[in-house]
Scaffold this active site. Structure first.
Site, PDB file in Angstrom:
ATOM      1  N   LYS A   1      -6.864  -5.170  -3.267  1.00  0.00           N
ATOM      2  CA  LYS A   1      -7.419  -5.634  -2.210  1.00  0.00           C
ATOM      3  C   LYS A   1      -8.555  -4.647  -1.639  1.00  0.00           C
ATOM      4  O   LYS A   1      -7.552  -3.384  -1.108  1.00  0.00           O
ATOM      5  CB  LYS A   1      -6.207  -6.088  -1.123  1.00  0.00           C
ATOM      6  CG  LYS A   1      -4.684  -5.050  -0.084  1.00  0.00           C
ATOM      7  CD  LYS A   1      -4.339  -5.401   0.957  1.00  0.00           C
ATOM      8  CE  LYS A   1      -3.787  -4.472   1.827  1.00  0.00           C
ATOM      9  NZ  LYS A   1      -4.047  -3.473   2.146  1.00  0.00           N
TER      10      LYS A   1
ATOM     11  N   CYS B   1      -1.623  -3.142   7.918  1.00  0.00           N
ATOM     12  CA  CYS B   1      -2.343  -3.660   6.567  1.00  0.00           C
ATOM     13  C   CYS B   1      -0.889  -4.111   6.824  1.00  0.00           C
ATOM     14  O   CYS B   1      -0.831  -5.664   5.922  1.00  0.00           O
ATOM     15  CB  CYS B   1      -2.233  -3.397   5.700  1.00  0.00           C
ATOM     16  SG  CYS B   1      -3.721  -1.883   5.293  1.00  0.00           S
TER      17      CYS B   1
ATOM     18  N   ASP C   1       1.267  -1.186  -0.384  1.00  0.00           N
ATOM     19  CA  ASP C   1      -0.073  -0.207   0.192  1.00  0.00           C
ATOM     20  C   ASP C   1       0.549   1.172   0.141  1.00  0.00           C
ATOM     21  O   ASP C   1       0.998   2.174   0.589  1.00  0.00           O
ATOM     22  CB  ASP C   1      -0.853   0.302   0.963  1.00  0.00           C
ATOM     23  CG  ASP C   1      -1.600  -1.450   1.059  1.00  0.00           C
ATOM     24  OD1 ASP C   1      -1.526  -2.132   0.805  1.00  0.00           O
ATOM     25  OD2 ASP C   1      -2.223  -1.228   2.087  1.00  0.00           O
TER      26      ASP C   1
HETATM   27  C1  C5J Z   1      -2.956   0.640   5.433  1.00  0.00           C
HETATM   28  C2  C5J Z   1      -5.070   1.602   6.796  1.00  0.00           C
HETATM   29  N1  C5J Z   1      -1.751   0.506   4.545  1.00  0.00           N
HETATM   30  N2  C5J Z   1      -3.556   1.675   7.638  1.00  0.00           N
HETATM   31  N3  C5J Z   1      -3.982   0.809   5.832  1.00  0.00           N
HETATM   32  O1  C5J Z   1      -2.187   0.483   6.472  1.00  0.00           O
HETATM   33  O2  C5J Z   1      -6.253   1.948   7.278  1.00  0.00           O
END
Ligand code: C5J
Length: 221
Positions: A129, A162, A24
């Site tokens: 995702k 994540c 991400d």
């Molecule tokens: C991730 C989030 N990628 N913190 N998303 O950690 O909402």
């Protein structure tokens, strides 16, 4: 077998079964006007790790090892976005709302894109995702099986959300997981250090952690 210097003990690297997974590294988590900022976070913390994430990606490319990128995002009709996720957190902009970089966390919008410095190249897998974990409602498990991948080196954001969720999912599915400490970050410094401690406690109960130079040295040996 070469090992990677790691905590709580050396990581038994199987080079033929190793891949990098970058979680991400999207504009929505690292630029003003995106999802992370809408929740009141200091996104500058995330941009600081970009040079190390880039170095790790380049190391895997140079070593001709597979790289998987993930993107947290939802379908434009938001049919994969449960109200429990959309309504959480009292953000100034909710997932699906129009922001300065397009609709927040919606597939195909400019803000949802991976940072240009870290953009995937041809041949690298990109997994979209809808959840925190990259195995939930995605093809990741099939992709790993098809390619004979058994070990995952982790980078990306955020460490305790994540990244850690995906490490736990992978651990339960039998993958050996190693987190690169310099190539991950949280909006909360204390959460990063506690997540690292949790992951490697009790004899690597979720996985190992290692420094970037030790990982690069081992994969390019
Ligand atoms: C991730 C989030 N990628 N913190 N998303 O950690 O909402």
């Amino acid at each position: 077998m070469t090992s990677i210097k790691a905590e709580p003990f050396a990581f038994p690297m199987k080079r033929d079964a190793l891949a990098l997974i970058v979680i991400d590294m999207q504009r929505d988590f690292s630029e003003p006007g995106g999802f992370g900022a809408s929740l009141g976070n200091d996104v500058g913390r995330i941009t600081k790790i970009v040079p190390d994430v880039k170095r790790l990606i380049q190391g895997f490319r140079d070593a001709d090892l597979p790289i998987i990128h993930t993107m947290e995002c939802h379908r434009p009709d938001m049919s994969d976005l449960p109200p429990a996720k959309r309504n959480r957190g009292n953000p100034s902009l909710r997932i699906g709302d129009e922001g300065p970089m397009g609709r927040i966390l919606i597939a195909g919008e400019p803000g949802t894109a991976i940072l240009s410095e870290l953009a995937p190249v041809d041949g690298e897998v990109v997994i979209e995702k809808p959840g925190k974990g990259a195995f939930y409602a995605t093809e990741l498990g099939d992709v790993l099986k098809q390619r004979g991948i058994q070990q995952l080196v982790f980078a990306g954001v955020t460490t305790e959300v994540c990244v850690q969720t995906t490490m736990r999912e992978a651990n339960d599915r039998g993958y050996e997981c190693l987190l690169c400490e310099e190539a991950t970050e949280s909006y909360f410094p204390e959460f990063k250090s506690v997540a690292i401690a949790m992951i490697r406690a009790q004899g690597a109960i979720v996985g190992w952690t290692a420094h970037i130079d030790d990982i690069l040295e081992a994969i390019n040996a």
